[in-house]
Design an enzyme around this catalytic site. Structure first.
Site, PDB file in Angstrom:
ATOM      1  N   ASN A 158     -25.899  19.930  67.613  1.00 37.82           N
ATOM      2  CA  ASN A 158     -24.587  19.424  67.437  1.00 37.82           C
ATOM      3  C   ASN A 158     -23.465  20.556  68.156  1.00 37.82           C
ATOM      4  O   ASN A 158     -23.406  21.598  67.477  1.00 37.82           O
ATOM      5  CB  ASN A 158     -24.102  19.007  66.123  1.00 37.82           C
ATOM      6  CG  ASN A 158     -22.534  18.519  66.016  1.00 37.82           C
ATOM      7  OD1 ASN A 158     -21.834  19.064  66.535  1.00 37.82           O
ATOM      8  ND2 ASN A 158     -22.522  17.497  65.187  1.00 37.82           N
TER       9      ASN A 158
ATOM     10  N   HIS B 140     -18.209  21.976  68.075  1.00 37.54           N
ATOM     11  CA  HIS B 140     -17.381  23.146  67.759  1.00 37.54           C
ATOM     12  C   HIS B 140     -17.082  23.792  69.161  1.00 37.54           C
ATOM     13  O   HIS B 140     -16.182  24.567  69.160  1.00 37.54           O
ATOM     14  CB  HIS B 140     -17.995  24.108  66.801  1.00 37.54           C
ATOM     15  CG  HIS B 140     -17.863  23.305  65.381  1.00 37.54           C
ATOM     16  ND1 HIS B 140     -16.766  22.398  64.904  1.00 37.54           N
ATOM     17  CD2 HIS B 140     -18.526  23.437  64.396  1.00 37.54           C
ATOM     18  CE1 HIS B 140     -16.973  21.993  63.703  1.00 37.54           C
ATOM     19  NE2 HIS B 140     -18.285  22.765  63.238  1.00 37.54           N
TER      20      HIS B 140
ATOM     21  N   HIS C 140     -20.004  14.186  67.999  1.00 37.36           N
ATOM     22  CA  HIS C 140     -19.112  13.242  67.183  1.00 37.36           C
ATOM     23  C   HIS C 140     -17.886  13.008  67.748  1.00 37.36           C
ATOM     24  O   HIS C 140     -17.132  13.754  67.792  1.00 37.36           O
ATOM     25  CB  HIS C 140     -19.123  13.779  65.884  1.00 37.36           C
ATOM     26  CG  HIS C 140     -18.541  12.997  64.749  1.00 37.36           C
ATOM     27  ND1 HIS C 140     -18.410  13.459  63.362  1.00 37.36           N
ATOM     28  CD2 HIS C 140     -18.048  11.687  64.662  1.00 37.36           C
ATOM     29  CE1 HIS C 140     -17.958  12.484  62.654  1.00 37.36           C
ATOM     30  NE2 HIS C 140     -17.610  11.449  63.604  1.00 37.36           N
TER      31      HIS C 140
ATOM     32  N   ARG D 188     -14.690  11.570  67.229  1.00 37.95           N
ATOM     33  CA  ARG D 188     -14.182  11.218  65.945  1.00 37.95           C
ATOM     34  C   ARG D 188     -12.910  10.408  66.100  1.00 37.95           C
ATOM     35  O   ARG D 188     -12.409  10.480  67.260  1.00 37.95           O
ATOM     36  CB  ARG D 188     -13.418  12.439  64.996  1.00 37.95           C
ATOM     37  CG  ARG D 188     -14.547  13.286  64.389  1.00 37.95           C
ATOM     38  CD  ARG D 188     -14.042  14.364  63.510  1.00 37.95           C
ATOM     39  NE  ARG D 188     -13.604  13.818  62.262  1.00 37.95           N
ATOM     40  CZ  ARG D 188     -14.100  13.949  61.119  1.00 37.95           C
ATOM     41  NH1 ARG D 188     -15.325  14.631  61.004  1.00 37.95           N
ATOM     42  NH2 ARG D 188     -13.457  13.578  60.050  1.00 37.95           N
TER      43      ARG D 188
ATOM     44  N   ARG E 210     -10.383  15.089  67.263  1.00 34.86           N
ATOM     45  CA  ARG E 210     -10.122  16.256  67.073  1.00 34.86           C
ATOM     46  C   ARG E 210     -10.807  17.381  67.752  1.00 34.86           C
ATOM     47  O   ARG E 210     -10.249  18.499  68.180  1.00 34.86           O
ATOM     48  CB  ARG E 210     -10.181  16.988  65.405  1.00 34.86           C
ATOM     49  CG  ARG E 210     -11.613  16.795  65.046  1.00 34.86           C
ATOM     50  CD  ARG E 210     -11.438  17.271  63.469  1.00 34.86           C
ATOM     51  NE  ARG E 210     -10.816  16.143  62.684  1.00 34.86           N
ATOM     52  CZ  ARG E 210     -11.322  16.404  61.435  1.00 34.86           C
ATOM     53  NH1 ARG E 210     -11.969  17.123  60.993  1.00 34.86           N
ATOM     54  NH2 ARG E 210     -10.731  15.576  60.593  1.00 34.86           N
TER      55      ARG E 210
ATOM     56  N   GLU F  23     -22.721  10.572  67.049  1.00 32.97           N
ATOM     57  CA  GLU F  23     -22.011  10.386  65.594  1.00 32.97           C
ATOM     58  C   GLU F  23     -20.802   9.531  65.814  1.00 32.97           C
ATOM     59  O   GLU F  23     -19.881  10.141  66.497  1.00 32.97           O
ATOM     60  CB  GLU F  23     -21.971  11.703  65.049  1.00 32.97           C
ATOM     61  CG  GLU F  23     -23.058  12.089  64.576  1.00 32.97           C
ATOM     62  CD  GLU F  23     -22.696  13.770  63.916  1.00 32.97           C
ATOM     63  OE1 GLU F  23     -21.715  13.758  63.392  1.00 32.97           O
ATOM     64  OE2 GLU F  23     -23.831  14.513  63.523  1.00 32.97           O
TER      65      GLU F  23
ATOM     66  N   THR G 271     -17.833  16.475  57.883  1.00 34.75           N
ATOM     67  CA  THR G 271     -18.108  14.881  57.216  1.00 34.75           C
ATOM     68  C   THR G 271     -18.527  15.302  55.990  1.00 34.75           C
ATOM     69  O   THR G 271     -19.543  15.677  55.586  1.00 34.75           O
ATOM     70  CB  THR G 271     -19.303  14.297  57.988  1.00 34.75           C
ATOM     71  OG1 THR G 271     -19.068  14.269  59.544  1.00 34.75           O
ATOM     72  CG2 THR G 271     -19.420  12.720  57.599  1.00 34.75           C
TER      73      THR G 271
ATOM     74  N   GLU H 231     -30.190   9.612  57.954  1.00 36.76           N
ATOM     75  CA  GLU H 231     -30.038  11.131  57.926  1.00 36.76           C
ATOM     76  C   GLU H 231     -29.687  11.441  56.729  1.00 36.76           C
ATOM     77  O   GLU H 231     -28.570  11.183  56.216  1.00 36.76           O
ATOM     78  CB  GLU H 231     -29.132  11.572  59.064  1.00 36.76           C
ATOM     79  CG  GLU H 231     -29.009  12.930  59.087  1.00 36.76           C
ATOM     80  CD  GLU H 231     -28.216  13.386  60.294  1.00 36.76           C
ATOM     81  OE1 GLU H 231     -28.210  13.116  61.557  1.00 36.76           O
ATOM     82  OE2 GLU H 231     -27.288  14.397  60.130  1.00 36.76           O
TER      83      GLU H 231
ATOM     84  N   HIS I 278     -26.556  18.764  58.051  1.00 33.54           N
ATOM     85  CA  HIS I 278     -25.233  19.196  57.456  1.00 33.54           C
ATOM     86  C   HIS I 278     -25.410  20.578  56.561  1.00 33.54           C
ATOM     87  O   HIS I 278     -26.054  20.555  55.704  1.00 33.54           O
ATOM     88  CB  HIS I 278     -24.559  18.139  56.693  1.00 33.54           C
ATOM     89  CG  HIS I 278     -23.105  18.245  56.698  1.00 33.54           C
ATOM     90  ND1 HIS I 278     -22.475  19.315  56.067  1.00 33.54           N
ATOM     91  CD2 HIS I 278     -22.413  17.243  57.426  1.00 33.54           C
ATOM     92  CE1 HIS I 278     -20.959  18.967  56.543  1.00 33.54           C
ATOM     93  NE2 HIS I 278     -21.102  17.830  57.314  1.00 33.54           N
TER      94      HIS I 278
HETATM   95  N1  PXP Z   1     -25.146  15.201  60.647  1.00 35.01           N
HETATM   96  C1  PXP Z   1     -24.194  14.774  60.709  1.00 35.01           C
HETATM   97  C2  PXP Z   1     -24.023  13.586  60.493  1.00 35.01           C
HETATM   98  C3  PXP Z   1     -22.825  15.619  60.853  1.00 35.01           C
HETATM   99  O1  PXP Z   1     -21.734  14.931  60.679  1.00 35.01           O
HETATM  100  C4  PXP Z   1     -22.862  16.930  60.900  1.00 35.01           C
HETATM  101  C5  PXP Z   1     -21.519  17.555  61.164  1.00 35.01           C
HETATM  102  O2  PXP Z   1     -20.834  17.147  62.267  1.00 35.01           O
HETATM  103  C6  PXP Z   1     -24.104  17.699  61.128  1.00 35.01           C
HETATM  104  C7  PXP Z   1     -25.341  16.776  60.912  1.00 35.01           C
HETATM  105  C8  PXP Z   1     -24.143  19.165  61.581  1.00 35.01           C
HETATM  106  O3  PXP Z   1     -23.644  19.545  60.400  1.00 35.01           O
HETATM  107  P1  PXP Z   1     -23.603  21.125  60.463  1.00 35.01           P
HETATM  108  O4  PXP Z   1     -22.312  21.489  61.628  1.00 35.01           O
HETATM  109  O5  PXP Z   1     -22.904  21.842  59.043  1.00 35.01           O
HETATM  110  O6  PXP Z   1     -24.628  21.941  60.847  1.00 35.01           O
END
Ligand code: PXP
Length: 244
Positions: A6, A9, A49, A51, A55, A76, A107, A157, A196
């Site tokens: 992901n 960031h 993602h 959103r 953001r 996402e 999330t 997930e 997550h």
């Molecule tokens: N899975 C989902 C559905 C998420 O919303 C996120 C965060 O955007 C992640 C995985 C990844 O989480 P993290 O950034 O804490 O590794």
């Protein structure tokens, strides 16, 4: 076990400086460069993602990753009609439906599939018709796993946020919930992913969750990338994931 990376960031950092003037400037860091670095590090898919409040990732980011990066794209998104239109334009390989609240930092908590069955069933079918395989981002609860299977979602997930952010007996309890939910999901024919808050040091415990085929990881990879670069950060995680 596959690793979805992901890269939200990277866009968070870009937006911190360039939001509102994206077209006028040459914004950095570049999301496509990040996706390429993740790919060099061994990412099996790229997750982003888009959103509702935009953001971090913009729709244009999703479109350009789709166009330029030869890896499966996991989008996402909130479970809304507006986002269905976005998915229609982006054409991701996978969609992960997540709950969204504007005030949240990330999330927080899973989608309440049980409470929104008919609406989500329609959304899953519409996304499947576009060619996307859909996963439901849910808390590790039997009710949510069963509802996900009942509405025809092929994948779940499991939300590992509480597991990642607790210690002691709460943490043990969360791991037990994840193990039970993964077993139930598998027995109902669902493909099981998790994500997550997952860190490298969680891997021995993650290995105890049965039937997992994919982890989705973001924050810790971008954090580590500040010091070693994104390819290296992804490579370290990929090695750990592959040794599970
Ligand atoms: N899975 C989902 C559905 C998420 O919303 C996120 C965060 O955007 C992640 C995985 C990844 O989480 P993290 O950034 O804490 O590794």
């Amino acid at each position: 076990m596959l690793l979805g990376v992901n890269i939200d960031h990277v866009a968070t950092l870009r937006q911190a400086r360039y939001a509102g003037e994206l077209s006028a400037a040459v914004p950095e860091p570049d999301v496509l460069d990040a996706a390429r670095a993740a790919m060099r590090g061994g990412a099996d898919s790229i997750t982003l993602h888009v959103r509702e409040d935009r953001r971090h990732m913009q729709e244009e980011d999703a479109l350009s990753v789709r166009r330029e990066i030869p890896l499966p794209l996991n989008l996402e998104m909130g479970a809304t009609g507006v986002m269905l239109q976005v998915a229609h334009r982006v054409r991701p390989d996978y969609v992960c439906l997540v709950p969204e609240r504007r005030q949240e930092v990330t999330t927080e908590g899973g989608l309440d599939v049980a409470a929104r069955r008919s609406e989500l069933q329609e959304l899953v079918a519409a996304l499947a018709a576009q060619g996307a395989r859909v996963s439901m981002f849910i808390d590790p609860d039997d009710v949510q796993v069963e509802a996900s299977a009942a509405i025809g979602a092929p994948m779940v997930e499991l939300h590992t946020g509480r597991f990642a952010n607790t210690a002691g007996s709460d943490h043990e309890q969360e791991l037990a919930r994840l193990i039970a939910a993964a077993s139930l999901a598998h027995s109902l024919g669902l493909e099981v992913h998790a994500g997550h808050g997952i860190r490298l040091f969680h891997m021995p415990e993650i290995a105890r969750i049965p039937h997992l085929t994919e982890l989705n990881i973001g924050h810790t990879l971008i954090s580590r990338a500040i010091f070693v670069g994104l390819s290296q950060a992804v490579r370290e995680m990929k090695d750990a994931v592959q040794s599970l």
